[in-house]
Write a protein that holds these residues in place. Structure first.
Motif, PDB file in Angstrom:
ATOM      1  N   GLU A  39       0.850  -1.183   0.000  1.00 35.49           N
ATOM      2  CA  GLU A  39       0.000   0.000   0.000  1.00 35.49           C
ATOM      3  C   GLU A  39       0.887   1.234   0.000  1.00 35.49           C
ATOM      4  O   GLU A  39       1.825   1.349   0.796  1.00 35.49           O
ATOM      5  CB  GLU A  39      -0.895  -0.012   1.244  1.00 35.49           C
ATOM      6  CG  GLU A  39      -1.907   1.101   1.237  1.00 35.49           C
ATOM      7  CD  GLU A  39      -2.834   1.021   2.430  1.00 35.49           C
ATOM      8  OE1 GLU A  39      -3.179   2.077   2.967  1.00 35.49           O
ATOM      9  OE2 GLU A  39      -3.195  -0.110   2.821  1.00 35.49           O
ATOM     10  N   LYS A  40       0.600   2.163  -0.907  1.00 39.90           N
ATOM     11  CA  LYS A  40       1.411   3.377  -1.006  1.00 39.90           C
ATOM     12  C   LYS A  40       1.154   4.252   0.215  1.00 39.90           C
ATOM     13  O   LYS A  40       0.007   4.385   0.653  1.00 39.90           O
ATOM     14  CB  LYS A  40       1.053   4.156  -2.267  1.00 39.90           C
ATOM     15  CG  LYS A  40       1.484   3.458  -3.529  1.00 39.90           C
ATOM     16  CD  LYS A  40       1.159   4.310  -4.731  1.00 39.90           C
ATOM     17  CE  LYS A  40       1.562   3.594  -6.000  1.00 39.90           C
ATOM     18  NZ  LYS A  40       1.203   4.355  -7.192  1.00 39.90           N
ATOM     19  N   PRO A  41       2.209   4.861   0.730  1.00 40.16           N
ATOM     20  CA  PRO A  41       2.002   5.768   1.862  1.00 40.16           C
ATOM     21  C   PRO A  41       1.196   6.991   1.405  1.00 40.16           C
ATOM     22  O   PRO A  41       1.319   7.432   0.271  1.00 40.16           O
ATOM     23  CB  PRO A  41       3.417   6.162   2.284  1.00 40.16           C
ATOM     24  CG  PRO A  41       4.296   5.785   1.159  1.00 40.16           C
ATOM     25  CD  PRO A  41       3.605   4.749   0.360  1.00 40.16           C
ATOM     26  N   LYS A  42       0.377   7.500   2.286  1.00 40.75           N
ATOM     27  CA  LYS A  42      -0.455   8.654   1.966  1.00 40.75           C
ATOM     28  C   LYS A  42       0.055   9.857   2.758  1.00 40.75           C
ATOM     29  O   LYS A  42       0.257   9.786   3.957  1.00 40.75           O
ATOM     30  CB  LYS A  42      -1.912   8.365   2.306  1.00 40.75           C
ATOM     31  CG  LYS A  42      -2.515   7.287   1.423  1.00 40.75           C
ATOM     32  CD  LYS A  42      -3.941   6.977   1.825  1.00 40.75           C
ATOM     33  CE  LYS A  42      -4.582   5.968   0.916  1.00 40.75           C
ATOM     34  NZ  LYS A  42      -4.034   4.637   0.999  1.00 40.75           N
ATOM     35  N   PHE A  43       0.268  10.955   2.021  1.00 44.51           N
ATOM     36  CA  PHE A  43       0.760  12.174   2.640  1.00 44.51           C
ATOM     37  C   PHE A  43      -0.155  13.330   2.274  1.00 44.51           C
ATOM     38  O   PHE A  43      -0.679  13.382   1.163  1.00 44.51           O
ATOM     39  CB  PHE A  43       2.164  12.540   2.115  1.00 44.51           C
ATOM     40  CG  PHE A  43       3.204  11.514   2.407  1.00 44.51           C
ATOM     41  CD1 PHE A  43       3.764  11.413   3.660  1.00 44.51           C
ATOM     42  CD2 PHE A  43       3.651  10.657   1.415  1.00 44.51           C
ATOM     43  CE1 PHE A  43       4.743  10.473   3.925  1.00 44.51           C
ATOM     44  CE2 PHE A  43       4.619   9.721   1.664  1.00 44.51           C
ATOM     45  CZ  PHE A  43       5.179   9.628   2.928  1.00 44.51           C
ATOM     46  N   SER A  44      -0.302  14.257   3.186  1.00 37.83           N
ATOM     47  CA  SER A  44      -1.000  15.498   2.846  1.00 37.83           C
ATOM     48  C   SER A  44      -0.006  16.406   2.121  1.00 37.83           C
ATOM     49  O   SER A  44       1.192  16.130   2.096  1.00 37.83           O
ATOM     50  CB  SER A  44      -1.515  16.183   4.119  1.00 37.83           C
ATOM     51  OG  SER A  44      -0.431  16.654   4.882  1.00 37.83           O
ATOM     52  N   LYS A  45      -0.506  17.468   1.532  1.00 33.01           N
ATOM     53  CA  LYS A  45       0.387  18.394   0.828  1.00 33.01           C
ATOM     54  C   LYS A  45       1.449  18.973   1.764  1.00 33.01           C
ATOM     55  O   LYS A  45       2.579  19.193   1.369  1.00 33.01           O
ATOM     56  CB  LYS A  45      -0.415  19.545   0.206  1.00 33.01           C
ATOM     57  CG  LYS A  45      -1.159  19.151  -1.033  1.00 33.01           C
ATOM     58  CD  LYS A  45      -1.835  20.358  -1.647  1.00 33.01           C
ATOM     59  CE  LYS A  45      -2.585  19.961  -2.896  1.00 33.01           C
ATOM     60  NZ  LYS A  45      -3.248  21.097  -3.515  1.00 33.01           N
ATOM     61  N   GLU A  46       1.075  19.217   2.999  1.00 35.60           N
ATOM     62  CA  GLU A  46       2.008  19.792   3.966  1.00 35.60           C
ATOM     63  C   GLU A  46       3.102  18.793   4.370  1.00 35.60           C
ATOM     64  O   GLU A  46       4.218  19.177   4.681  1.00 35.60           O
ATOM     65  CB  GLU A  46       1.273  20.272   5.223  1.00 35.60           C
ATOM     66  CG  GLU A  46       0.328  21.437   5.000  1.00 35.60           C
ATOM     67  CD  GLU A  46      -0.999  21.015   4.381  1.00 35.60           C
ATOM     68  OE1 GLU A  46      -1.452  19.871   4.617  1.00 35.60           O
ATOM     69  OE2 GLU A  46      -1.572  21.833   3.638  1.00 35.60           O
ATOM     70  N   GLU A  47       2.775  17.508   4.384  1.00 35.09           N
ATOM     71  CA  GLU A  47       3.723  16.476   4.810  1.00 35.09           C
ATOM     72  C   GLU A  47       4.645  16.014   3.700  1.00 35.09           C
ATOM     73  O   GLU A  47       5.754  15.554   3.957  1.00 35.09           O
ATOM     74  CB  GLU A  47       2.981  15.245   5.330  1.00 35.09           C
ATOM     75  CG  GLU A  47       2.178  15.465   6.580  1.00 35.09           C
ATOM     76  CD  GLU A  47       1.348  14.242   6.929  1.00 35.09           C
ATOM     77  OE1 GLU A  47       1.306  13.908   8.119  1.00 35.09           O
ATOM     78  OE2 GLU A  47       0.751  13.632   6.021  1.00 35.09           O
TER      79      GLU A  47
END
Length: 167
Positions: A39-47
């Motif tokens: 599963e690909k890691p999920k990041f917010s734009k800020e992270e």
């Protein structure tokens, strides 16, 4: 050579299976292992593209940001101290690039880079994309805000960075 003594063959098998399972778990997280869907890691734009909060990289980055802020403030202080007020707007201080470069080279060798960063933060204005010694010595550089406002803003930002670094 030290050897680990096992009470039975079952203990050896259990230790081997434990190591094998640990290795398999590690391989499940390895993006370069073929045939395994991760599963690909999920990041917010800020992270995205930033180190984990509180990590050594994050702390080094914050310290570097604070250092650059101090250098930009110093550049603005030099413009304020050595520049002249504009006739029609005395709250705006101006200095030619040649004069600033001659003064600032004794302080740092990063004058042009700091000017570009200060312009990005809307602290100074000048014509052209980049200034070059001798060619652009006549180009005026203007502080766009009063120095007291710049000092206050930078102190607040430095205090925020300091608080984040020590939390």
């Amino acid at each position: 050579m030290s050897t680990v003594m096992f009470e039975s063959l079952g203990d050896k098998v259990a230790l081997f299976n434990q190591q094998a399972n640990k290795h398999m778990d590690g391989q499940k997280k390895n993006p370069f292992t073929s045939g395994i869907n991760i599963e690909k890691p999920k990041f917010s734009k800020e992270e995205y593209g930033r180190p984990a909060a509180g990590s050594l990289s994050d702390i080094r980055g914050r310290k570097a940001s604070a250092h650059i802020l101090r250098e930009i403030l110093e550049l603005c202080e030099i413009i304020n101290q050595n520049g002249t007020p504009c006739r029609d707007q005395p709250e705006i201080i101006g200095i030619t690039f040649g004069d600033l470069f001659n003064i600032y080279t004794y302080v740092s060798d990063k004058c042009v880079g700091l000017l570009l960063r200060a312009r990005k933060q809307k602290l100074v204005e000048f014509e052209g994309e980049c200034l070059f010694q001798r060619r652009d010595d006549h180009v005026p550089i203007f502080l766009t805000k009063p120095i007291a406002e710049i000092r206050k803003s930078f102190r607040e930002r430095l205090q925020e960075i300091e608080a984040e670094t020590h939390s």
